[in-house]
Design a protein around this motif. Structure first.
Motif: not given
Length: 227
Positions: A79-86, A35-44, A53-57
């Motif tokens: 943008g690029a991934v900032s945080r993740y949980i494998q 599971i990956v996470w990156t900031p949202l402009p303004f809201i974050t 967030v997204g999920i990876c194959r």
């Protein structure tokens, strides 16, 4: 010397075909079964625990629900991934690795669904959904897929998913952490300078309203938040 030895060892392993399929590679944006996470402009910047967030194959390619009838593949929307949980799919998912099972009733062999099969079905489903940041968003997409994968027995929704990422997510690097948190620090510093505690109170109210909306929509009005 130690770093060079490790690199040489990894290159040697790759040449021999022994590369770890679950290896995280941020330079190539490859996060297998994560599971990956990156900031949202303004809201974050105003509410730091909210993001995209997204999920990876299994091969590490990122899938994320980024707009009406649109799931991004290998192009994380903000943008690029900032945080993740494998996720340890062997221990935390009920799906196997595509084993061929024999059906005694029909006398045929059937392939057991894999991690990627589940994500493929989730992607196909969300390609027919309209995007709404309050009712059907990227968290809905990831929670839907986690339930398909039966991760930790299922029961995933936008609230417990957001809490998991915020509390357990690992930073990709110190640079990623600084890039994610620095805008928040700057915004709050300017806000305190110009607006004082009124600005802080306003941000707290915004965070409370957003959190309350998703909690109510998830646990009280269960059809309000799409999964």
């Amino acid at each position: 010397m130690g770093e060079k030895t490790t690199t040489d060892s990894e290159e040697h392993s790759i040449m021999l075909g022994f590369e770890d399929p679950m290896r995280i590679d941020p330079r190539r944006d490859r996060f297998p079964c994560c599971i990956v996470w990156t900031p949202l402009p303004f809201i974050t910047w105003l509410v730091p625990f909210i993001g995209h967030v997204g999920i990876c194959r299994e091969d590490g390619v990122i899938l994320d629900f980024a707009g009406p009838n649109f799931v991004c593949v290998d192009n994380f929307a903000f943008g690029a991934v900032s945080r993740y949980i494998q996720i340890n799919k062997a221990k935390e998912s009920s799906l196997a690795s595509g084993l061929c099972l024999f059906s005694e009733e029909e006398g045929t062999h059937e392939k057991e669904p894999t991690w990627d099969d589940a994500l493929r079905k989730g992607t196909q489903e969300y390609q027919h959904y309209s995007y709404n940041i309050l009712t059907c968003n990227c968290h809905s997409f990831v929670a839907n897929n986690l339930n398909r994968l039966a991760i930790r027995s299922g029961g995933w929704n936008v609230v417990n998913l957001a809490a998991l990422v915020f509390l357990k997510g690992r930073w990709v690097s110190k640079t990623a952490m600084v890039k994610s948190l620095l805008p928040t620090v700057i915004i709050y510093a300017i806000g305190m300078l110009l607006g004082g505690w009124t600005f802080i109170a306003s941000c707290c109210v915004l965070a409370f309203l957003l959190t309350g909306w998703f909690i109510m929509g998830t646990y009280c009005f269960k059809k309000l938040i799409q999964l």
